[in-house]
Design a protein around this motif. Sequence first.
Motif: not given
Length: 321
Positions: A183-189, A256-272
Amino acid sequence: MAQADSTSTEEFAKNRSWLYDTAAGTYVRKAAIGLLTLVVAVFVLFPLYWMVVTAFKTTAEIQRIPPTVFPQDFSLEGFRLVVESSIQAGGYSDLVNDVLGYTVTSAIDIDLLGLVVNSLKVAVGAGLIAVVLGTGASYVLSRREFPGKNLLMSLLLASLMFPGTAIMVPEWELISTLGLFNTHLALILIYGAMTAPFVVWLMKGFFDDFPDSIIEASRIDQCSAFETFWYVLVPMARNSLIASFIFAFLLAWNELVFALTLLDNAKYTVPPGLLTFVQGFNTQWNVVAAASIIVSIPVLAGLAYIQRYFVQGLTGGAIKG
């Protein structure tokens, strides 16, 4: 008196520095500073230049050895492939075909617009959390005395020294326990918590230098502590708040690291998401460079508009008086 002046002149002549007190030394010093500045500028700017020229090369020219410094066959192929990929992945192929009569068929299936939207959502959310929590905490640390205050400030400063990968495992466990995985909320927190200590230190410098007379005047007007903070201090801290928000925003945008680890392809942010353009030996580097330029445009435009607030905010608590 004349003898003293003569003695001082002789002493200066004896101890004068060739590098600073002669014309030749001044030229050498300026040339050395200019050369060092040029080397640093090339080191910093050349990767950006190479990204830009790569975006305007064909795949054949990119693979040429030795590489070309300037595009010999100027091409927008990379940008076309990125746009077509975003149209197809975003589900707009039929709309483009109906309106423009252009059939989109792309071998790349990456929604760049979706990546930008996801990153904006995460970066803005993290910036707001960091600013709100950090500003409130900095006001209390600046204007209140309580046991353990210095220890708390030291812990906040120490938290900035740990790399994100050092807390990856406990963050993974926490996010999984809270049911926020993918979830994006995880990255936001996470990003908000990572940048809040910096906001505390930046805003505390502003609140420490804030004139006590203004706070006393607000109390005479029967303002509570919260009203003084919200209606008096916050509006006057605009530049520092903007600087804090920009810092948190950029960290969340580039992480990059947290986004690549905690999200799948459908919810990726820009770096991953940009990383998915790299496909081993089949990577089209002009596409990667074009996508990097496109996603950088909104951030550069926003920073160009508010950069003066950023500089003023960073130096707002640096001068006493």
